[in-house]
Design a protein around this motif. Structure first.
Motif, PDB file in Angstrom:
ATOM      1  N   VAL A   1     -25.088  17.814 -24.222  1.00 54.64           N
ATOM      2  CA  VAL A   1     -24.397  19.009 -23.678  1.00 54.64           C
ATOM      3  C   VAL A   1     -23.072  18.849 -22.695  1.00 54.64           C
ATOM      4  CG1 VAL A   1     -24.036  21.856 -23.045  1.00 54.64           C
ATOM      5  CG2 VAL A   1     -25.833  20.935 -24.504  1.00 54.64           C
ATOM      6  N   ALA A   2     -23.982  18.344 -21.233  1.00 55.41           N
ATOM      7  CA  ALA A   2     -22.625  17.580 -20.142  1.00 55.41           C
ATOM      8  C   ALA A   2     -21.234  17.422 -20.684  1.00 55.41           C
ATOM      9  CB  ALA A   2     -23.258  17.505 -19.112  1.00 55.41           C
ATOM     10  N   ALA A   3     -22.140  16.254 -21.552  1.00 61.64           N
ATOM     11  CA  ALA A   3     -20.397  15.080 -22.000  1.00 61.64           C
ATOM     12  C   ALA A   3     -19.640  15.880 -22.830  1.00 61.64           C
ATOM     13  CB  ALA A   3     -21.244  14.363 -23.356  1.00 61.64           C
ATOM     14  N   ARG A   4     -20.326  17.506 -23.154  1.00 60.98           N
ATOM     15  CA  ARG A   4     -18.970  17.921 -24.719  1.00 60.98           C
ATOM     16  C   ARG A   4     -18.892  19.733 -23.615  1.00 60.98           C
ATOM     17  NH1 ARG A   4     -22.943  17.307 -30.687  1.00 60.98           N
ATOM     18  NH2 ARG A   4     -23.134  14.948 -29.424  1.00 60.98           N
ATOM     19  N   ASP A   5     -19.286  19.922 -22.994  1.00 52.81           N
ATOM     20  CA  ASP A   5     -18.522  21.554 -22.849  1.00 52.81           C
ATOM     21  C   ASP A   5     -17.866  21.418 -21.867  1.00 52.81           C
ATOM     22  OD1 ASP A   5     -18.930  23.984 -21.927  1.00 52.81           O
ATOM     23  OD2 ASP A   5     -20.036  24.582 -23.853  1.00 52.81           O
ATOM     24  N   PRO A   6     -16.849  21.929 -21.910  1.00 57.66           N
ATOM     25  CA  PRO A   6     -15.992  22.053 -20.484  1.00 57.66           C
ATOM     26  C   PRO A   6     -16.293  23.060 -19.455  1.00 57.66           C
ATOM     27  CG  PRO A   6     -14.729  23.501 -22.172  1.00 57.66           C
ATOM     28  CD  PRO A   6     -16.197  22.418 -22.783  1.00 57.66           C
ATOM     29  N   ARG A   7     -18.102  24.383 -19.820  1.00 55.42           N
ATOM     30  CA  ARG A   7     -18.256  25.074 -19.048  1.00 55.42           C
ATOM     31  C   ARG A   7     -19.185  24.289 -18.156  1.00 55.42           C
ATOM     32  NH1 ARG A   7     -20.084  29.003 -23.322  1.00 55.42           N
ATOM     33  NH2 ARG A   7     -20.325  27.133 -24.436  1.00 55.42           N
ATOM     34  N   VAL A   8     -19.828  23.236 -18.317  1.00 59.23           N
ATOM     35  CA  VAL A   8     -20.075  22.669 -17.621  1.00 59.23           C
ATOM     36  C   VAL A   8     -20.196  22.110 -16.480  1.00 59.23           C
ATOM     37  CG1 VAL A   8     -22.711  21.041 -17.693  1.00 59.23           C
ATOM     38  CG2 VAL A   8     -21.955  22.080 -19.400  1.00 59.23           C
TER      39      VAL A   8
ATOM     40  N   ALA B   1     -19.874   5.646 -20.719  1.00 57.33           N
ATOM     41  CA  ALA B   1     -18.858   7.132 -21.092  1.00 57.33           C
ATOM     42  C   ALA B   1     -18.840   7.610 -21.074  1.00 57.33           C
ATOM     43  CB  ALA B   1     -18.190   6.087 -22.626  1.00 57.33           C
ATOM     44  N   ASP B   2     -19.693   8.231 -21.264  1.00 53.79           N
ATOM     45  CA  ASP B   2     -19.927   9.876 -20.747  1.00 53.79           C
ATOM     46  C   ASP B   2     -19.826   9.613 -19.476  1.00 53.79           C
ATOM     47  OD1 ASP B   2     -20.165  10.580 -23.275  1.00 53.79           O
ATOM     48  OD2 ASP B   2     -22.203  10.223 -23.474  1.00 53.79           O
ATOM     49  N   PHE B   3     -20.932   9.231 -18.514  1.00 55.57           N
ATOM     50  CA  PHE B   3     -20.832   9.980 -17.165  1.00 55.57           C
ATOM     51  C   PHE B   3     -19.218   9.485 -16.730  1.00 55.57           C
ATOM     52  CE2 PHE B   3     -25.418   8.518 -16.607  1.00 55.57           C
ATOM     53  CZ  PHE B   3     -25.799   9.284 -16.336  1.00 55.57           C
ATOM     54  N   THR B   4     -17.960   8.307 -16.871  1.00 53.15           N
ATOM     55  CA  THR B   4     -17.137   8.516 -16.851  1.00 53.15           C
ATOM     56  C   THR B   4     -16.192   9.923 -16.955  1.00 53.15           C
ATOM     57  OG1 THR B   4     -17.549   6.039 -16.618  1.00 53.15           O
ATOM     58  CG2 THR B   4     -15.289   7.009 -16.371  1.00 53.15           C
ATOM     59  N   GLY B   5     -16.638  10.224 -18.311  1.00 55.15           N
ATOM     60  CA  GLY B   5     -15.684  11.396 -18.466  1.00 55.15           C
ATOM     61  C   GLY B   5     -16.187  12.701 -17.683  1.00 55.15           C
ATOM     62  N   MET B   6     -17.623  12.924 -17.347  1.00 53.36           N
ATOM     63  CA  MET B   6     -18.212  13.434 -16.904  1.00 53.36           C
ATOM     64  C   MET B   6     -17.168  14.167 -15.063  1.00 53.36           C
ATOM     65  SD  MET B   6     -22.055  13.706 -17.544  1.00 53.36           S
ATOM     66  CE  MET B   6     -22.920  13.356 -19.437  1.00 53.36           C
ATOM     67  N   VAL B   7     -17.443  12.903 -14.586  1.00 56.43           N
ATOM     68  CA  VAL B   7     -16.687  12.755 -13.587  1.00 56.43           C
ATOM     69  C   VAL B   7     -14.699  12.510 -12.903  1.00 56.43           C
ATOM     70  CG1 VAL B   7     -18.521  11.839 -12.250  1.00 56.43           C
ATOM     71  CG2 VAL B   7     -16.777   9.983 -12.730  1.00 56.43           C
ATOM     72  N   SER B   8     -14.391  12.805 -14.227  1.00 56.01           N
ATOM     73  CA  SER B   8     -13.219  12.145 -14.253  1.00 56.01           C
ATOM     74  C   SER B   8     -12.455  13.928 -14.386  1.00 56.01           C
ATOM     75  CB  SER B   8     -12.376  11.366 -15.747  1.00 56.01           C
ATOM     76  OG  SER B   8     -12.390  11.718 -16.869  1.00 56.01           O
ATOM     77  N   ARG B   9     -13.520  14.819 -15.316  1.00 56.77           N
ATOM     78  CA  ARG B   9     -13.339  16.077 -15.700  1.00 56.77           C
ATOM     79  C   ARG B   9     -13.501  16.831 -14.254  1.00 56.77           C
ATOM     80  NH1 ARG B   9     -17.534  17.479 -19.544  1.00 56.77           N
ATOM     81  NH2 ARG B   9     -18.349  19.148 -18.595  1.00 56.77           N
ATOM     82  N   GLY B  10     -14.161  16.237 -13.227  1.00 56.92           N
ATOM     83  CA  GLY B  10     -14.566  16.646 -11.723  1.00 56.92           C
ATOM     84  C   GLY B  10     -16.050  17.738 -11.834  1.00 56.92           C
ATOM     85  N   MET B  11     -17.087  16.651 -12.413  1.00 59.29           N
ATOM     86  CA  MET B  11     -18.409  17.313 -13.315  1.00 59.29           C
ATOM     87  C   MET B  11     -18.839  16.326 -12.312  1.00 59.29           C
ATOM     88  SD  MET B  11     -19.661  17.398 -16.294  1.00 59.29           S
ATOM     89  CE  MET B  11     -21.581  17.456 -15.795  1.00 59.29           C
ATOM     90  N   LYS B  12     -19.608  17.239 -11.129  1.00 54.97           N
ATOM     91  CA  LYS B  12     -20.309  16.719 -10.375  1.00 54.97           C
ATOM     92  C   LYS B  12     -22.427  15.824 -10.337  1.00 54.97           C
ATOM     93  CE  LYS B  12     -17.627  18.255  -6.823  1.00 54.97           C
ATOM     94  NZ  LYS B  12     -16.708  17.349  -6.305  1.00 54.97           N
ATOM     95  N   LEU B  13     -22.882  15.122 -10.248  1.00 55.45           N
ATOM     96  CA  LEU B  13     -23.783  14.999 -11.421  1.00 55.45           C
ATOM     97  C   LEU B  13     -25.114  13.894  -9.804  1.00 55.45           C
ATOM     98  CD1 LEU B  13     -22.546  12.263 -13.781  1.00 55.45           C
ATOM     99  CD2 LEU B  13     -22.655  15.054 -13.439  1.00 55.45           C
ATOM    100  N   TYR B  14     -25.958  14.548  -9.723  1.00 54.18           N
ATOM    101  CA  TYR B  14     -26.876  14.588  -9.086  1.00 54.18           C
ATOM    102  C   TYR B  14     -28.316  13.812 -10.090  1.00 54.18           C
ATOM    103  CZ  TYR B  14     -30.474  14.987  -5.648  1.00 54.18           C
ATOM    104  OH  TYR B  14     -31.504  14.897  -4.320  1.00 54.18           O
ATOM    105  N   LEU B  15     -28.347  12.376  -9.852  1.00 52.88           N
ATOM    106  CA  LEU B  15     -29.638  12.033 -10.611  1.00 52.88           C
ATOM    107  C   LEU B  15     -30.734  11.339  -9.371  1.00 52.88           C
ATOM    108  CD1 LEU B  15     -26.546  10.941 -12.131  1.00 52.88           C
ATOM    109  CD2 LEU B  15     -27.611   9.299 -13.182  1.00 52.88           C
ATOM    110  N   VAL B  16     -31.505  11.570  -9.764  1.00 48.14           N
ATOM    111  CA  VAL B  16     -33.108  11.725  -9.292  1.00 48.14           C
ATOM    112  C   VAL B  16     -34.065  11.003  -9.970  1.00 48.14           C
ATOM    113  CG1 VAL B  16     -34.645  12.848  -7.393  1.00 48.14           C
ATOM    114  CG2 VAL B  16     -32.644  13.811  -7.937  1.00 48.14           C
ATOM    115  N   TYR B  17     -34.398   9.927  -9.866  1.00 47.06           N
ATOM    116  CA  TYR B  17     -34.977   8.386 -10.754  1.00 47.06           C
ATOM    117  C   TYR B  17     -36.340   8.630  -9.982  1.00 47.06           C
ATOM    118  CZ  TYR B  17     -31.891   8.080 -14.726  1.00 47.06           C
ATOM    119  OH  TYR B  17     -30.557   7.943 -15.326  1.00 47.06           O
TER     120      TYR B  17
END
Lengths: 278, 258
Positions: free
Chosen positions: A120-127, A193-209
């Motif tokens: 969803v994050a890769a597709r929806d601009p509200r995220v 590519a998804d991650f790159t697209g997410m950050v380029s549109r201003g999304m903030k990501l937190y990956l906890v493994y």
């Protein structure tokens, strides 16, 4: 602050619990997706603790069951699973918009929940943000070196292997264990590519493994090994917690995870109504 | 099944108890209150409880599933779970079910500690019958089993890369904080027979030595369900408990007493 029970969605087929702090209209809404097949309360009630802690901090939240999981039913209609997940999240975001005036959202998902949040994050601009807990992972060369080298040079391990072979092995006990890391693989280039697209549109990501997925992931460096330079982007925060298990069964581990998510959220999505909520 | 026939809601004096009401497909002549177990058993049983509720609603039974204070979606932290509060919440839930279902005759169902709570609440809640699936009758044994599993969890190589410290696993049972009060209450728990007829559905492994004579009076009985349910298997701790034979047994019993 009290929670609200909702049946909602395009087919009124979804069930969820919204937490809407008073005086926080228009804040970033946090939506928590199912972890595997566990219903919306999350493993060991992780999602209840997370949403309530975020409500205390002033963020509206929704923990809910995707179609066919927990108390939610199917809508029918021949959608792919990805289409269904996107439609369910659309319903969930609409609910939080209606209840709390939210216009942007952070998705939180563990394991299969991280995979669904990613879709969803890769597709929806509200995220605007996402927390991926034990999401996509790939056994890199670095992983294999870290995993196999110590074993090759460990004489005690060789002795155990030989003993097991001589004694017929303990395959039955191992086979009885349930698989716990269930993120279906996706082509790595697509995920990057998804991650790159997410950050380029201003999304903030937190990956906890966690250390609980040591069959696929075993070091903080592996974020970069798996996903490349996008992991060093200022919008991306990563954390590897070697000692914890996949579902945070120990309450201290869980508390540290929740504090980490809360801190990340506060830094990246500060409340516009800070100090006004209860 | 119409989605609208299952209604999620909060109830109780402070609106803190979560419930899911399953409206019957036919005019209800009887009702069932489903008392959940505690801790990880609650999560493992969620699906089978829902399947059973849907099967009962389809045959004309009004059903309420709910969560006690400090469990599931209800208000309160896990460390606040209290035996007496669970029993009181069950009495409240029975009243809520009578109001929503429009029937006075309520049968209670519960797995493990859910069965024990149903038995403990039977008098106050005026249950017409209790159906208890592998209920816990002696809390001391139950506490000892959970303590042993928690000790094993600390060094579970399938879960952790290295054994955890004793402090890391203290004051918890399999993922949930446990208060001293609940621990004392469960350690002292001894469930006895109630006025209500009791059907025990026994799926305990033969090795458990479970004995039900104490709670099954002349008006009750024991039925065996196969295969045994792996309640206390650390390797299956996060696997759902599913049991078509359990659903058949309970729906069959509700038809008998219609």
């Amino acid at each position: 602050m009290s929670e609200e029970a909702h049946r909602f969605g395009r087919g009124r087929h979804l069930v969820g619990i919204a937490g809407v702090p008073s005086g926080t209209r228009g804040e970033t809404g946090v939506i928590v997706l199912n972890a595997g097949l566990v219903h919306r309360i999350g493993p060991f009630r992780l999602h209840v603790e997370l949403t309530r802690q975020l409500n205390e901090a002033g963020y509206p939240t929704l923990r809910f069951d995707l179609s066919t999981l927990g108390d939610s039913t199917a809508t029918g209609g021949g959608q792919t699973r990805a289409q269904q997940v996107c439609a369910d999240l659309d319903d969930a975001m609409n609910l939080l918009t209606e209840r709390a005036g939210c216009e942007r959202f952070v998705l939180v998902g563990l394991c299969a929940g991280a995979q669904n949040a990613h879709i969803v994050a890769a597709r929806d601009p509200r995220v605007s943000g996402a927390v991926f807990l034990d999401g996509y992972a790939y056994r890199t060369l670095g992983y294999k070196l870290r995993h196999y080298l110590p074993r090759i040079v460990d004489p005690a391990r060789w002795a155990r292997v030989l003993r097991r072979r001589a004694g017929g092995g303990s395959g039955e006990a191992r086979a009885a264990a349930e698989p716990i890391f269930a993120v279906a693989p996706a082509p790595r280039e697509e995920v990057i590519a998804d991650f790159t697209g997410m950050v380029s549109r201003g999304m903030k990501l937190y990956l906890v493994y966690s250390g609980g997925i040591s069959t696929h992931f075993n070091h903080a460096r592996q974020f970069r090994e798996c996903f490349g330079k996008v992991m060093t982007h200022p919008s991306v925060t990563t954390r590897y917690v070697h000692e914890t298990d996949h579902t945070y069964i120990l309450t201290g581990d869980r508390a540290r995870l929740l504090d980490g998510i809360g801190g990340w959220l506060t830094r990246n999505f500060p409340l516009a109504t800070a100090g006004r909520h209860a | 099944m119409r989605p609208d026939s299952e209604t999620p809601f909060f109830f109780g004096a402070d609106g803190g108890l979560f419930g899911m009401f399953h409206a019957p497909a036919l005019p209800a002549r009887r009702a069932m209150l489903m008392c959940p177990p505690l801790g990880q058993d609650l999560i493992r049983c969620h699906r089978v409880y829902r399947q059973l509720a849907q099967a009962l609603a389809a045959q004309g039974v009004a059903v309420l599933r709910f969560d006690y204070h400090g469990t599931g979606d209800s208000a309160g932290a896990s460390v606040e779970v209290d035996w007496d509060r669970c029993v009181a919440d069950t009495v409240l839930a029975a009243a809520e079910l009578r109001t929503r279902g429009g029937v006075d005759r309520v049968v209670a169902f519960g797995a493990r500690l859910g069965g024990s709570i149903a038995l403990a609440a039977a008098g106050q809640a005026r249950f017409a019958e209790v159906i208890a699936w592998d209920p816990v009758l002696d809390g001391g044994d139950y506490v000892a089993a959970l303590d042993a599993m928690q000790v094993a969890l600390r060094q579970d190589g399938e879960r952790f890369n290295a054994p955890r410290s004793h402090a890391d696993v203290a004051a918890q049972w399999l993922g949930f904080d446990v208060g001293d009060g609940l621990r004392r209450q469960l350690a002292a728990l001894r469930v006895d027979a109630t006025e209500a007829p009791t059907l025990v559905l026994d799926s305990m492994p033969a090795s458990s030595g479970a004995r039900w004579e104490r709670i099954v009076t002349a008006r009750g009985r024991v039925a065996t369900i196969a295969p045994p349910t792996p309640w206390n298997d650390l390797r299956r701790l996060e696997a759902a408990i599913l049991s078509p034979p359990l659903i058949q047994a309970v729906t069959g019993r509700l038809k008998e007493i219609a």
